[in-house]
Design a protein around this motif. Sequence first.
Motif, short mmCIF file in Angstrom:
data_model
loop_
_atom_site.label_atom_id
_atom_site.label_comp_id
_atom_site.label_asym_id
_atom_site.label_seq_id
_atom_site.Cartn_x
_atom_site.Cartn_y
_atom_site.Cartn_z
N LYS A 93 0.83 -1.21 0.00
CA LYS A 93 0.00 0.00 0.00
C LYS A 93 0.86 1.26 0.00
O LYS A 93 0.52 2.27 -0.63
CB LYS A 93 -0.92 -0.01 1.22
N SER A 94 1.98 1.20 0.70
CA SER A 94 2.87 2.36 0.78
C SER A 94 3.64 2.58 -0.51
O SER A 94 3.79 3.71 -0.97
CB SER A 94 3.86 2.19 1.94
N PHE A 95 4.14 1.48 -1.11
CA PHE A 95 5.05 1.62 -2.23
C PHE A 95 4.37 1.64 -3.60
O PHE A 95 4.85 2.34 -4.51
CB PHE A 95 6.08 0.48 -2.21
N GLU A 96 3.29 0.92 -3.76
CA GLU A 96 2.70 0.76 -5.10
C GLU A 96 2.35 2.09 -5.77
O GLU A 96 2.70 2.30 -6.94
CB GLU A 96 1.47 -0.16 -5.04
N PRO A 97 1.68 3.01 -5.07
CA PRO A 97 1.38 4.29 -5.74
C PRO A 97 2.65 5.05 -6.15
O PRO A 97 2.65 5.74 -7.16
CB PRO A 97 0.60 5.07 -4.66
N LEU A 98 3.73 4.89 -5.37
CA LEU A 98 4.98 5.54 -5.72
C LEU A 98 5.58 4.95 -6.99
O LEU A 98 6.09 5.67 -7.85
CB LEU A 98 5.99 5.42 -4.58
N SER A 99 5.50 3.63 -7.10
CA SER A 99 6.07 2.97 -8.28
C SER A 99 5.33 3.38 -9.54
O SER A 99 5.93 3.49 -10.61
CB SER A 99 6.02 1.44 -8.11
N HIS A 100 4.02 3.64 -9.43
CA HIS A 100 3.25 4.10 -10.59
C HIS A 100 3.68 5.50 -11.02
O HIS A 100 3.48 5.88 -12.18
CB HIS A 100 1.75 4.09 -10.27
N ARG A 101 4.27 6.25 -10.09
CA ARG A 101 4.75 7.59 -10.42
C ARG A 101 6.21 7.58 -10.85
O ARG A 101 6.82 8.63 -11.03
CB ARG A 101 4.58 8.52 -9.21
N GLY A 102 6.78 6.41 -10.97
CA GLY A 102 8.16 6.29 -11.45
C GLY A 102 9.21 6.23 -10.36
O GLY A 102 10.41 6.17 -10.67
N LEU A 103 8.81 6.24 -9.09
CA LEU A 103 9.78 6.12 -8.01
C LEU A 103 10.20 4.67 -7.85
O LEU A 103 9.39 3.76 -8.01
CB LEU A 103 9.20 6.65 -6.70
N PHE A 108 12.31 4.43 -1.93
CA PHE A 108 11.46 3.95 -0.85
C PHE A 108 12.31 3.56 0.36
O PHE A 108 12.04 3.97 1.50
CB PHE A 108 10.63 2.77 -1.34
N ILE A 109 13.35 2.77 0.11
CA ILE A 109 14.27 2.36 1.17
C ILE A 109 14.97 3.59 1.77
O ILE A 109 15.16 3.70 2.98
CB ILE A 109 15.30 1.36 0.63
N GLU A 110 15.33 4.53 0.89
CA GLU A 110 15.99 5.75 1.36
C GLU A 110 15.09 6.52 2.32
O GLU A 110 15.55 7.07 3.33
CB GLU A 110 16.36 6.63 0.16
N TRP A 111 13.80 6.58 2.02
CA TRP A 111 12.85 7.29 2.87
C TRP A 111 12.77 6.63 4.25
O TRP A 111 12.75 7.32 5.29
CB TRP A 111 11.47 7.31 2.21
N ILE A 112 12.73 5.30 4.29
CA ILE A 112 12.64 4.58 5.55
C ILE A 112 13.90 4.81 6.39
O ILE A 112 13.82 5.12 7.59
CB ILE A 112 12.43 3.06 5.31
N GLY A 113 15.08 4.67 5.76
CA GLY A 113 16.32 4.84 6.49
C GLY A 113 16.52 6.26 6.98
O GLY A 113 17.04 6.48 8.08
N TYR A 114 16.11 7.24 6.16
CA TYR A 114 16.20 8.65 6.57
C TYR A 114 15.27 8.90 7.76
O TYR A 114 15.64 9.62 8.70
CB TYR A 114 15.81 9.53 5.39
N ALA A 115 14.09 8.29 7.73
CA ALA A 115 13.15 8.46 8.84
C ALA A 115 13.71 7.91 10.14
O ALA A 115 13.51 8.49 11.22
CB ALA A 115 11.83 7.77 8.50
N LEU A 116 14.45 6.79 10.06
CA LEU A 116 15.04 6.20 11.25
C LEU A 116 16.31 6.94 11.69
O LEU A 116 16.81 6.70 12.79
CB LEU A 116 15.37 4.72 10.99
N GLY A 117 16.84 7.79 10.80
CA GLY A 117 18.03 8.55 11.14
C GLY A 117 19.29 7.71 11.11
O GLY A 117 20.12 7.79 12.03
N LEU A 118 19.46 6.91 10.04
CA LEU A 118 20.67 6.11 9.86
C LEU A 118 21.56 6.82 8.84
O LEU A 118 21.09 7.24 7.78
CB LEU A 118 20.32 4.71 9.37
N SER A 119 22.83 6.93 9.14
CA SER A 119 23.70 7.77 8.32
C SER A 119 24.04 7.17 6.96
O SER A 119 24.73 7.81 6.16
CB SER A 119 24.99 8.09 9.08
N TRP A 120 23.56 5.99 6.67
CA TRP A 120 23.66 5.46 5.31
C TRP A 120 22.78 6.27 4.36
O TRP A 120 22.96 6.22 3.14
CB TRP A 120 23.21 4.00 5.26
#
Length: 412
Positions: A93-103, A108-120
């Motif tokens: 549900k979270s990713f599918e609409p993004l993939s339709h927009r070309g993301l 998606f993984i970058e958004w999750i890691g940034y939200a958790l505050g990981l320096s990767w």
Amino acid sequence: MTKNLEELIGEKKEQIIEIMGHPLFFPFPKSIEDSYHFGWARGIALFADTIFHSNWYHWLSILGKGEWKPGDPYPNTNINPSGSDEVRKMLKKSFEPLSHRGLRAYEFIEWIGYALGLSWFKKPAIDEKSWKHLYETFDFSKFYEFPSDYFSLFLAENGQSGVADYFPTPLHITILMNKILECDNENSSLIDTVWEPCLGTGAMTLPSKSLNLVGADLNPLMVRAAAIQAFFYKPSMLYVPRPVIGIHADPDYLKINRYFEFNTDTRIFNGNSLLGEFTCPESIFIEDSEFVEVYFGALDLEKHEIYQYENELEKPWDTLDKETQIKIVQAMAREIQPQSVLTNPPFNMKLPSFEKERIEEIHRRNKAFLDNRNSKKRLSLFKSIEEEVEEKINIAASDNQKLGKDQLMFVF
């Protein structure tokens, strides 16, 4: 689940208060504007972890004491091999609409890691509408309520299957492999260094009970996904800012007796495990942290820091100044071999010609490096390093186009 959320929160009240007072905790977001900041969801995740598992509470307590003894609480999560459809539906549900927009899965993984505050991770380039959608639909608590390896299959289904020979190992197999590894001695299985040189997203390490996990992968996306899953389930792999007596150091002699890397506070590396050369953030929770080089079992002898102290090691220990002693201890800690290697390497992998040429160049450099040391006394430590490196090079640079299973396992 037999207990409702209110009962769980009530039982963990003291732990929740402590974790919310820790410097790693972020206040809960009050609006979407808060989610534009690095680490905005870390508090949500730490709160959920404390309710369901208390892994971060136990690990931070161990780090605070600087010591762990058999029988003490430790972080451990029972990973479900089947996972939960509830989590998979949430991801879809979270990713599918993004993939339709070309993301892509990467953003998606970058958004999750940034939200958790990981320096990767850095703030991903996601449009406002997509960001709002993720903020409203992605539920971090589900990963704690239904622990499993969700990102292996997710990435395999979203463009990574076959990339760099990535075919995720089924979780029920990795669970069995860890049980076999841990069946001999429960105490040693908790402190032994377990090395996973083909980490993927962490399927092999997630079921492990070891508090001393180290993993690496050649694929930067896999490493980032593994860091996220380590945050969810393996804090002792993600964040190791200092050696812990009883885990990394012998409690009787207070000497480091397990592999330890002092250049970084994380145990997840990106790089080539055949060469033993990696990179990773210096500080896993610091935004834009500097990336440092890590050498673990490097083929290139010049990358073994311990050689800088050949002359000092021939002198009586008590004649060396404290700073030199510390540097030698750190260098020697990097030479301690893992007690176990637990991996499922890509057995269909071909060694590219440029990699073979690189290994041959390392072999030439090593020869010149040792020729310059012919007059030096060869301590047993250096002899063992050189013999191991030579054996690895002979296998990795063989004339065969493919490395066999036994060869790959020996190299790792």
